[in-house]
Write a protein that holds these residues in place. Structure first.
Motif, mmCIF file in Angstrom:
data_model
loop_
_atom_site.group_PDB
_atom_site.id
_atom_site.type_symbol
_atom_site.label_atom_id
_atom_site.label_comp_id
_atom_site.label_asym_id
_atom_site.label_seq_id
_atom_site.Cartn_x
_atom_site.Cartn_y
_atom_site.Cartn_z
ATOM 1 N N CYS A 24 -8.230 -4.729 -5.853
ATOM 2 C CA CYS A 24 -7.302 -5.126 -6.919
ATOM 3 C C CYS A 24 -6.046 -5.814 -6.369
ATOM 4 N N HIS A 54 -14.403 -10.208 -8.541
ATOM 5 C CA HIS A 54 -13.621 -8.991 -8.823
ATOM 6 C C HIS A 54 -13.345 -8.858 -10.326
ATOM 7 N N CYS A 58 -14.038 -5.433 -12.384
ATOM 8 C CA CYS A 58 -12.901 -4.522 -12.556
ATOM 9 C C CYS A 58 -12.264 -4.725 -13.942
ATOM 10 N N CYS A 61 -8.277 -5.307 -13.953
ATOM 11 C CA CYS A 61 -7.847 -6.650 -13.546
ATOM 12 C C CYS A 61 -8.275 -7.696 -14.571
ATOM 13 N N ARG B 172 -4.876 2.298 -7.606
ATOM 14 C CA ARG B 172 -5.954 1.508 -8.183
ATOM 15 C C ARG B 172 -6.771 0.770 -7.121
HETATM 16 ZN ZN ZN Z 1 -9.133 -4.681 -9.949
#
Ligand code: ZN
Lengths: 95, 207
Positions: A24, A54, A58, A61, B172
């Motif tokens: 992230c 990503h 995710c 994000c 995170r």
């Molecule tokens: Zn992420």
């Protein structure tokens, strides 16, 4: 611990899993360039494949990326509208 | 509001024009947040103003880390979005413990066992059952307790990474890496057994 409906989710996640994923933090670092590439109508996914990857994996994000894109699109929209008005005002000698 | 170049923003924010520049920047942030919150966040105006204030402080404290790789306002909006969504998620999940999430998952498993889909063929059901058992044993053998918890909370129960991380005393980014390691281990194990994730999907009818 594995419910039947989890199985598909897990198998799809494993299918998409690759060695070289970024985290992230790295995604966040590159997000403004990624979004600007997209706003310039260039293919950000091709230019920055690891960021694209990503964002597909995710949820946090991705949520932020979509919000950033919406915010910048709105800003871009209002900028171009105001530029058009400025041009029209000049054209009609109002300035 | 006048358009500024990156350089003009930085000069303005550090010089005698500072107050005016801060006002303009706050307006940019508030507009960006409102676009996103419209129709979705109660108390839209106050919330956007509050988050804008938090974001602004963060921006001003980190001006030196702006490297000029994007437009300054893009960089600012990115920070604002992060601040706002972190706070929204925290609020939304405030009353949910990770224990509750794990228990909910456990319970939903038992219920879905009882309400099994009767439309699929017996062969498909058997294949699915075998796959569940096989992956279950891989999970038990390959993953740590922590990886299992994170997987259930984030992947199966949809808890935001950030919220799961807070509850697991990590962050995170680290939790993403932990889950990435878990996925890699499971994938390797599946492949070591002569299977592939694609074949698992095929066996359960979800290619
Ligand atoms: Zn992420």
């Amino acid at each position: 611990m594995l419910n039947p409906e989890d199985l598909g989710k897990l198998a799809r996640a494993l299918d998409m899993t690759r060695e070289d994923e970024i985290g992230c933090d790295e995604c966040f670092e590159q997000l403004d360039r990624f979004v600007e590439t997209e706003l310039a109508d260039l293919d950000a996914a091709v230019a920055m494949p690891l960021v694209q990857d990503h964002l597909e994996k995710c949820g946090d994000c991705r949520e932020e990326y979509e919000a950033l894109l919406r915010a910048l699109r709105a800003e871009q929209g209002s900028t171009s509208v105001s530029l058009i008005w400025a041009r029209l005002r000049r054209l009609f000698g109002a300035d | 509001m006048k358009q500024r170049s990156n350089e003009e923003w930085l000069v303005a924010l550090r010089g005698p024009e500072r107050d005016k520049a801060i006002r303009d920047l706050r307006a940019v942030i508030v507009r960006g947040l409102k676009v996103n919150f419209a129709g979705r966040v109660r108390g839209l105006d106050e919330t956007a103003e509050d988050f804008a204030q938090d974001a602004l402080i963060k921006v001003l404290n980190n001006l030196d880390s702006f490297r000029g790789e994007s437009r300054f306002t893009t960089w600012v909006q990115r920070i604002a979005v992060r601040v706002a969504y972190t706070e929204l998620r925290r609020k939304r999940w405030r009353d949910v413990s990770i224990q509750e999430v794990l228990e909910r998952h456990e319970k939903s498993g038992r219920e879905s066992d009882a309400l099994r889909d009767r439309t699929s063929s017996p062969e498909r059901e058997t294949a699915r059952k075998m796959m569940v058992e096989t992956l279950q044993s891989f999970i038990a053998e390959e993953l740590t307790e922590r990886q299992r918890e994170a997987m259930v909370a984030v992947m199966f129960e949809g808890m935001p990474l950030e919220e799961a991380a807070r509850r697991m005393d990590t962050n995170r980014n680290a939790l993403y890496k932990l889950l990435h390691d878990a996925r890699k281990k499971l994938k390797k194990r599946i492949e070591a057994e002569g299977l592939s994730p694609g074949e698992v999907l095929e066996a359960i009818g979800e290619e």
